[in-house]
Design a protein around this motif. Structure first.
Motif, PDB file in Angstrom:
ATOM      1  N   LYS A 129      75.987  42.840  81.984  1.00  0.00           N
ATOM      2  CA  LYS A 129      77.103  42.938  81.048  1.00  0.00           C
ATOM      3  C   LYS A 129      76.622  42.867  79.593  1.00  0.00           C
ATOM      4  CE  LYS A 129      81.776  42.470  80.964  1.00  0.00           C
ATOM      5  NZ  LYS A 129      82.416  43.737  80.772  1.00  0.00           N
ATOM      6  N   LYS A 146      81.500  51.312  73.476  1.00  0.00           N
ATOM      7  CA  LYS A 146      81.461  51.099  74.926  1.00  0.00           C
ATOM      8  C   LYS A 146      81.918  52.363  75.658  1.00  0.00           C
ATOM      9  CE  LYS A 146      82.362  46.172  74.568  1.00  0.00           C
ATOM     10  NZ  LYS A 146      83.264  45.082  74.906  1.00  0.00           N
ATOM     11  N   ASP A 148      79.138  54.869  75.638  1.00  0.00           N
ATOM     12  CA  ASP A 148      78.134  54.535  76.645  1.00  0.00           C
ATOM     13  C   ASP A 148      78.585  54.955  78.040  1.00  0.00           C
ATOM     14  OD1 ASP A 148      76.367  53.524  74.828  1.00  0.00           O
ATOM     15  OD2 ASP A 148      76.743  51.401  75.314  1.00  0.00           O
ATOM     16  N   PHE A 195      76.034  46.161  78.028  1.00  0.00           N
ATOM     17  CA  PHE A 195      77.284  46.892  77.821  1.00  0.00           C
ATOM     18  C   PHE A 195      78.045  46.349  76.611  1.00  0.00           C
ATOM     19  CE2 PHE A 195      81.832  47.610  78.829  1.00  0.00           C
ATOM     20  CZ  PHE A 195      81.807  48.998  78.852  1.00  0.00           C
TER      21      PHE A 195
END
Length: 154
Positions: free
Chosen positions: A14, A132, A135, A17
């Protein structure tokens, strides 16, 4: 041996991210009693963990190490703060980074190196929602390309 390699116990997926990781650093960690046995069994979770500098020392908080099954009264508190072993120069560098706006020190992975537990920590700058999403789009595009290449090779 490269930084962050070895027998990986836990990984914080995480963190990649949620943050742009600018710099990484390897640190030792102080564990009590049965914690190392639980860690060797892979009972470690880094998802919500973070590093804080207090009193000239680095401490990792919210890292969950499950109690050892065969342990008894000597088991530990699973989410207690644990001290990180770093040189004074490294701690001062981390402290200067952490005072910047929007910068967090996060653990990226925990692994065993020469029998000792190590934590790879990273200085991360928080990502915005549009970063995000970008990505995720890039990841999906790569997955589609890999899938197409796999079918083409058949």
């Amino acid at each position: 041996m490269a930084k962050g390699s070895g027998n990986v116990i836990a990984q914080n997926k995480k963190a990649g991210f949620d943050y742009f990781i600018e710099e990484t650093m390897e640190a030792g960690i102080v564990l009590q009693g049965t914690e190392i046995k639980s860690a060797r069994n892979g009972k470690v979770q880094l998802k919500d963990a973070f590093v804080r500098i207090r009193g000239g020392e680095a401490w990792i908080s919210n890292m969950h190490i499950s109690p050892y099954e065969q342990g008894n009264i000597f088991n530990h508190d699973p989410t207690r703060s644990r001290k990180l072993l770093l040189h004074k120069k490294q701690i001062l560098e981390l402290e200067s980074h952490s005072k910047e706006q929007g910068v967090t020190i996060v653990p990226l992975k925990m692994y065993l190196k020469d029998g000792f537990a190590k934590v790879l920590i990273g200085v991360g700058k928080g990502k915005k929602n549009y970063d995000k999403r970008e990505d995720l789009k890039r990841k999906d595009a790569k997955r589609e390309i890999d899938r197409a290449m796999k079918e083409r090779s058949r």
